[in-house]
Motif scaffolding. Structure first.
Motif, PDB file in Angstrom:
ATOM      1  N   ARG A 100      -2.445  -0.162   0.203  1.00  0.00           N
ATOM      2  CA  ARG A 100      -1.624  -0.014   1.074  1.00  0.00           C
ATOM      3  C   ARG A 100      -0.437   1.049   0.139  1.00  0.00           C
ATOM      4  O   ARG A 100      -0.719   1.977   0.817  1.00  0.00           O
ATOM      5  CB  ARG A 100      -0.934  -1.070   2.377  1.00  0.00           C
ATOM      6  CG  ARG A 100      -1.767  -1.219   3.222  1.00  0.00           C
ATOM      7  CD  ARG A 100      -1.243  -1.909   4.132  1.00  0.00           C
ATOM      8  NE  ARG A 100      -2.584  -3.647   5.126  1.00  0.00           N
ATOM      9  CZ  ARG A 100      -2.285  -4.088   4.800  1.00  0.00           C
ATOM     10  NH1 ARG A 100      -1.545  -4.984   3.419  1.00  0.00           N
ATOM     11  NH2 ARG A 100      -3.888  -5.055   5.573  1.00  0.00           N
ATOM     12  N   ILE A 121      -1.985   5.014   1.435  1.00  0.00           N
ATOM     13  CA  ILE A 121      -0.756   5.594   2.581  1.00  0.00           C
ATOM     14  C   ILE A 121      -0.827   7.229   2.451  1.00  0.00           C
ATOM     15  O   ILE A 121       0.285   7.029   1.825  1.00  0.00           O
ATOM     16  CB  ILE A 121      -0.290   4.661   3.222  1.00  0.00           C
ATOM     17  CG1 ILE A 121      -1.007   3.577   3.296  1.00  0.00           C
ATOM     18  CG2 ILE A 121       0.756   5.641   4.470  1.00  0.00           C
ATOM     19  CD1 ILE A 121       0.219   2.452   4.239  1.00  0.00           C
ATOM     20  N   GLY A 122      -1.502   8.291   3.042  1.00  0.00           N
ATOM     21  CA  GLY A 122      -0.775   9.214   3.189  1.00  0.00           C
ATOM     22  C   GLY A 122      -1.239  10.506   1.876  1.00  0.00           C
ATOM     23  O   GLY A 122      -0.542  11.777   2.081  1.00  0.00           O
ATOM     24  N   ASP A 129      -4.779   8.977   6.177  1.00  0.00           N
ATOM     25  CA  ASP A 129      -3.720   8.781   7.266  1.00  0.00           C
ATOM     26  C   ASP A 129      -2.925   6.501   7.701  1.00  0.00           C
ATOM     27  O   ASP A 129      -3.457   6.177   7.774  1.00  0.00           O
ATOM     28  CB  ASP A 129      -3.944   9.427   8.333  1.00  0.00           C
ATOM     29  CG  ASP A 129      -4.352  10.947   8.009  1.00  0.00           C
ATOM     30  OD1 ASP A 129      -4.255  11.183   7.819  1.00  0.00           O
ATOM     31  OD2 ASP A 129      -5.127  11.604   8.876  1.00  0.00           O
ATOM     32  N   ARG A 130      -1.109   7.466   7.846  1.00  0.00           N
ATOM     33  CA  ARG A 130      -0.868   6.504   8.480  1.00  0.00           C
ATOM     34  C   ARG A 130      -1.250   5.573   9.548  1.00  0.00           C
ATOM     35  O   ARG A 130      -1.383   3.882   8.994  1.00  0.00           O
ATOM     36  CB  ARG A 130       0.332   7.083   8.780  1.00  0.00           C
ATOM     37  CG  ARG A 130       1.675   7.211   7.113  1.00  0.00           C
ATOM     38  CD  ARG A 130       2.781   7.578   7.465  1.00  0.00           C
ATOM     39  NE  ARG A 130       3.668   8.015   6.477  1.00  0.00           N
ATOM     40  CZ  ARG A 130       4.033   7.589   5.659  1.00  0.00           C
ATOM     41  NH1 ARG A 130       3.544   6.028   4.849  1.00  0.00           N
ATOM     42  NH2 ARG A 130       4.794   8.249   3.583  1.00  0.00           N
ATOM     43  N   ASP A 131      -1.380   6.158  10.072  1.00  0.00           N
ATOM     44  CA  ASP A 131      -2.631   5.394  11.895  1.00  0.00           C
ATOM     45  C   ASP A 131      -3.952   5.050  11.274  1.00  0.00           C
ATOM     46  O   ASP A 131      -4.409   4.347  12.154  1.00  0.00           O
ATOM     47  CB  ASP A 131      -2.125   6.058  12.892  1.00  0.00           C
ATOM     48  CG  ASP A 131      -3.088   7.487  12.278  1.00  0.00           C
ATOM     49  OD1 ASP A 131      -4.225   7.412  11.472  1.00  0.00           O
ATOM     50  OD2 ASP A 131      -3.075   8.125  13.527  1.00  0.00           O
TER      51      ASP A 131
END
Length: 122
Positions: A35, A39-40, A54-56
């Motif tokens: 993670r 992330i990003g 993406d973060r979501d």
């Protein structure tokens, strides 16, 4: 001629040795480490494809001019990709510098690429 063959043999052995050493430098990541790293970010072979995490939890795939939207998740220390494709599933993730190696839990090919900041934010 014998000298050329010896040079070729030495170069081949050196190449194999360098590959073996590089493979040993990969460290398996835990779920939390996966993670934190992805992330990003995007994973790419720098030519044919890239996955943007993406973060979501949305996963954007760009491959040979085709864009797909799916989801990613971390489950039991593995990165799982869901793009409605045959190679969807979970992968064990290993890192060496910015190089990522993703080995599938089941059948399938290992993905290898470079982790970097996304080329775009779309």
């Amino acid at each position: 001629m014998k000298k050329i063959l010896m040079i070729i043999a030495a170069a081949t052995i050196a190449s194999i040795s360098v590959s073996a050493v590089a493979a040993e430098n990969f460290q398996k990541l835990s779920g939390a480490q996966i993670r934190a790293k992805i992330i990003g970010m995007q994973l790419t072979d720098e030519v044919h494809w890239r996955y943007v995490y993406d973060r979501d939890g949305r996963l954007r795939s760009y491959s040979m001019g085709t864009k797909k939207i799916g989801k990613w998740a971390v489950e039991k220390d593995e990165l799982c990709l869901y793009l409605k494709e045959p190679d969807d599933g979970c992968y064990e993730v290993s890192l060496s510098g910015e190089r990522i190696e993703m080995k599938p839990s089941g059948a399938g090919l290992t993905l290898e690429g470079v982790l970097q900041t996304p080329a775009d934010r779309n």
